[in-house]
Scaffold this motif. Structure first.
Motif, PDB file in Angstrom:
ATOM      1  N   LEU A 217     -44.024  12.119  67.282  1.00  0.00           N
ATOM      2  CA  LEU A 217     -45.373  12.676  67.332  1.00  0.00           C
ATOM      3  C   LEU A 217     -45.883  12.960  65.910  1.00  0.00           C
ATOM      4  O   LEU A 217     -45.938  14.102  65.447  1.00  0.00           O
ATOM      5  CB  LEU A 217     -45.372  13.963  68.168  1.00  0.00           C
ATOM      6  N   ARG A 218     -46.236  11.890  65.217  1.00  0.00           N
ATOM      7  CA  ARG A 218     -46.775  12.049  63.868  1.00  0.00           C
ATOM      8  C   ARG A 218     -47.597  10.820  63.501  1.00  0.00           C
ATOM      9  O   ARG A 218     -47.455   9.753  64.120  1.00  0.00           O
ATOM     10  CB  ARG A 218     -45.657  12.248  62.847  1.00  0.00           C
ATOM     11  N   GLN A 219     -48.436  10.994  62.513  1.00  0.00           N
ATOM     12  CA  GLN A 219     -49.253   9.906  62.018  1.00  0.00           C
ATOM     13  C   GLN A 219     -48.554   9.214  60.841  1.00  0.00           C
ATOM     14  O   GLN A 219     -47.924   9.870  60.007  1.00  0.00           O
ATOM     15  CB  GLN A 219     -50.613  10.428  61.572  1.00  0.00           C
ATOM     16  N   ILE A 220     -48.676   7.894  60.805  1.00  0.00           N
ATOM     17  CA  ILE A 220     -48.091   7.100  59.721  1.00  0.00           C
ATOM     18  C   ILE A 220     -49.210   6.768  58.741  1.00  0.00           C
ATOM     19  O   ILE A 220     -50.126   5.996  59.060  1.00  0.00           O
ATOM     20  CB  ILE A 220     -47.434   5.824  60.271  1.00  0.00           C
ATOM     21  N   ASP A 344     -49.912  17.194  62.803  1.00  0.00           N
ATOM     22  CA  ASP A 344     -50.665  15.944  62.886  1.00  0.00           C
ATOM     23  C   ASP A 344     -51.519  15.870  64.152  1.00  0.00           C
ATOM     24  O   ASP A 344     -52.479  15.100  64.213  1.00  0.00           O
ATOM     25  CB  ASP A 344     -49.716  14.748  62.847  1.00  0.00           C
ATOM     26  N   CYS A 345     -51.144  16.659  65.154  1.00  0.00           N
ATOM     27  CA  CYS A 345     -51.857  16.628  66.432  1.00  0.00           C
ATOM     28  C   CYS A 345     -52.736  17.851  66.647  1.00  0.00           C
ATOM     29  O   CYS A 345     -53.803  17.751  67.244  1.00  0.00           O
ATOM     30  CB  CYS A 345     -50.840  16.510  67.573  1.00  0.00           C
ATOM     31  N   ALA A 350     -56.766  17.519  59.986  1.00  0.00           N
ATOM     32  CA  ALA A 350     -55.995  16.268  59.912  1.00  0.00           C
ATOM     33  C   ALA A 350     -56.657  15.187  60.750  1.00  0.00           C
ATOM     34  O   ALA A 350     -56.743  14.012  60.339  1.00  0.00           O
ATOM     35  CB  ALA A 350     -54.564  16.513  60.383  1.00  0.00           C
ATOM     36  N   LEU A 351     -57.160  15.572  61.923  1.00  0.00           N
ATOM     37  CA  LEU A 351     -57.844  14.619  62.802  1.00  0.00           C
ATOM     38  C   LEU A 351     -59.061  14.014  62.113  1.00  0.00           C
ATOM     39  O   LEU A 351     -59.234  12.786  62.079  1.00  0.00           O
ATOM     40  CB  LEU A 351     -58.259  15.317  64.096  1.00  0.00           C
ATOM     41  N   CYS A 352     -59.901  14.854  61.585  1.00  0.00           N
ATOM     42  CA  CYS A 352     -61.161  14.357  61.028  1.00  0.00           C
ATOM     43  C   CYS A 352     -60.982  13.650  59.688  1.00  0.00           C
ATOM     44  O   CYS A 352     -61.766  12.755  59.347  1.00  0.00           O
ATOM     45  CB  CYS A 352     -62.156  15.507  60.912  1.00  0.00           C
ATOM     46  N   THR A 353     -59.947  14.033  58.937  1.00  0.00           N
ATOM     47  CA  THR A 353     -59.632  13.282  57.712  1.00  0.00           C
ATOM     48  C   THR A 353     -59.219  11.860  58.077  1.00  0.00           C
ATOM     49  O   THR A 353     -59.639  10.884  57.421  1.00  0.00           O
ATOM     50  CB  THR A 353     -58.512  13.982  56.924  1.00  0.00           C
TER      51      THR A 353
END
Length: 479
Positions: A217-220, A344-345, A350-353
């Motif tokens: 559960l993370r963004q790459i 990240d969730c 973090a979402l809008c960036t």
């Protein structure tokens, strides 16, 4: 007197000619029988014991062997047995023969049991170990899948569907049209599952569901993970599975990665054989090559890392960049599901960036690869699902399949308000978050996402009273 009576009785018995004849035959029969019995049991003569060369006859050799065997049996017998318990030669021979037959039978039974056991072990392995699946089953499953695909696409509007399905590799050596790949690029809780299921409902689509689940559960956003993610995506879209053991291992644990490819799963997973075939890299490679179109949903890798897919002309990729109002996204992440706890969730900044970076990447990719990237707002699809679907399909090159129409009818007219349900009354979903998102969260999201919201046409609000679609949704201002 007694003698005379006896003679008279005898005369009566043999008096007739027939009776005398019968008597003679009886006497002859008795004589022959006595001769046969005498010959059978007469002792062997000195002449029969030794042949002309002085060697023992086969009969004498057999008798000597039997004698030695009898001596061995006598020596091995318990000493307390009396002579009355000894068996005859005939009994010994019968016992020996029975023992030999029994040993032979046990040997054969042991071999049979071993072979059957090996078959059972092989069967169990083939139902649990993907590498142990027999090639015959792989070939049979591919034939079944191809026949099913041909039945599905027969009579469709586009003739290249039939051509691609008919000449599908590896069951044909004829060259086939390029596979069209549709990649959905987005983030968690943005409506991607609905869009993926909509496209996958098409009869000729092979679906790659969430190929990057192994990253957690993370963004790459860069580094070695981005290179590995790119390699996985590129290889799967090229129908190459053999070098991705971790992907297959993860798929065995999270079966949705394969089971959401419904036509594939219905072929490779059975009650009798289990689902091991579904994770066999040879089967997956060749099954993937059967389909004229493929879809893939990506929610963990940022859009800029998908550039190599468009650069590779052999892949024939179209990208759908799916976005949703960040207020609706954050409400879904916090109100609908319980797993969204990682920064990240859970962090709206973090979402809008990521949304801002993805938009910049999308505009650049549209410039560098005209006609290969489509920007889709979740809200536009919800407000007009049929027309927006037709527009999307025109862009991707798919025809509006009858099953897609059935999917829209069943998934946009009723609410099943569950975390993973895609059955929603679509028009109400646009404003659903308004009554759910607290004023504190609303201010936090709008404060972190003000700039990107304006570019995507999402209008800020100061309260949740008397909110309509027009209050929160304006035109796109991407430049």
């Amino acid at each position: 007197m007694e003698m005379r009576a006896t003679v008279q009785a005898w005369s009566q018995v043999v008096g007739s000619r027939v009776r005398r004849l019968l008597l003679v035959l009886l006497v002859i029969t008795l004589f022959l029988a006595s001769q046969i019995l005498t010959h059978h049991y007469r002792p062997v003569s000195e002449v029969e014991e030794v042949n002309q060369s002085g060697e023992l006859t086969s009969q004498q050799q057999q008798q000597q062997q039997q004698g030695r065997l009898r001596d061995e049996v006598d020596q091995a017998a318990p000493t307390h047995l009396t002579p009355a318990t000894d068996v005859t030669d005939t009994d010994q021979r019968r016992t020996i023969t029975n023992d030999e037959s029994r040993r032979e039978m046990l040997d054969r039974l042991s071999q049979l049991q071993t072979k059957e056991l090996q078959k059972v072990i092989s069967f169990l392995d083939s139902t649990s170990d993907p590498a142990a699946v027999h090639p015959t089953r792989i070939h049979h499953a591919l034939q079944v899948l191809k026949v099913s695909l041909l039945e599905e696409v027969t009579g469709r509007k586009y003739t290249d569907i039939m051509e691609a399905a008919h000449y599908a590799q590896p069951l044909s050596s004829h060259p086939r049209p390029k596979m069209l790949q549709v990649v959905i690029a987005t983030t968690w809780r943005s409506g991607s599952t609905f869009l993926e299921e909509l496209l996958e409902s098409h009869s000729a689509v092979y679906n790659h569901y969430e190929p990057l689940l192994q990253f957690g559960l993370r963004q790459i956003r860069g580094g070695e993970d981005s290179l590995e993610a790119q390699r996985i995506i590129h290889d799967l879209l090229s129908c190459r599975y053999s070098e991705h053991k971790q992907y297959l291992t993860t798929a065995q644990k999270i079966k949705e990665m394969i089971s959401r490819n419904t036509r594939l799963w219905s072929t490779c997973s059975t009650k009798e054989w289990g689902d091991a075939l579904c994770f066999n890299d040879v089967f997956l490679k060749e099954a993937c090559q059967l389909f004229p179109w493929a879809t893939m949903k990506i929610v963990r890798l940022r859009l800029k890392f998908l550039r190599p897919l468009l650069e590779d002309e052999n892949l024939n990729v179209r990208i759908v960049f799916l976005v949703r109002d960040p207020r609706g996204v954050m409400n879904s992440r916090t109100d609908t599901v319980k797993w969204c706890t990682a920064p990240d969730c859970s962090d709206p900044k973090a979402l809008c960036t990521d949304m801002e970076d993805d938009l910049e990447a999308a505009l650049q990719l549209q410039k560098d690869f005209p006609g290969k990237l489509y920007i889709l707002r979740y809200e536009d699809m919800s407000l007009n699902p049929v027309n927006k679907t037709r527009e999307l399909l025109d862009y991707t090159g798919l025809d509006f399949d009858a099953k897609m129409e059935e999917f829209l009818d069943s998934h946009t007219t009723k609410n099943l308000d569950k975390p993973w349900s895609t059955s929603r009354e679509s028009k109400t979903r646009v404003t659903y978050w308004v009554s759910k998102l607290s004023s504190i969260k609303l201010k936090a999201v709008q404060g972190a996402c003000d700039h990107v919201m304006k570019r995507f046409g999402y209008l800020p609000i100061s309260s949740n009273k008397n909110i309509t679609v027009d209050s929160i949704l304006g035109p796109l201002m991407l430049t």
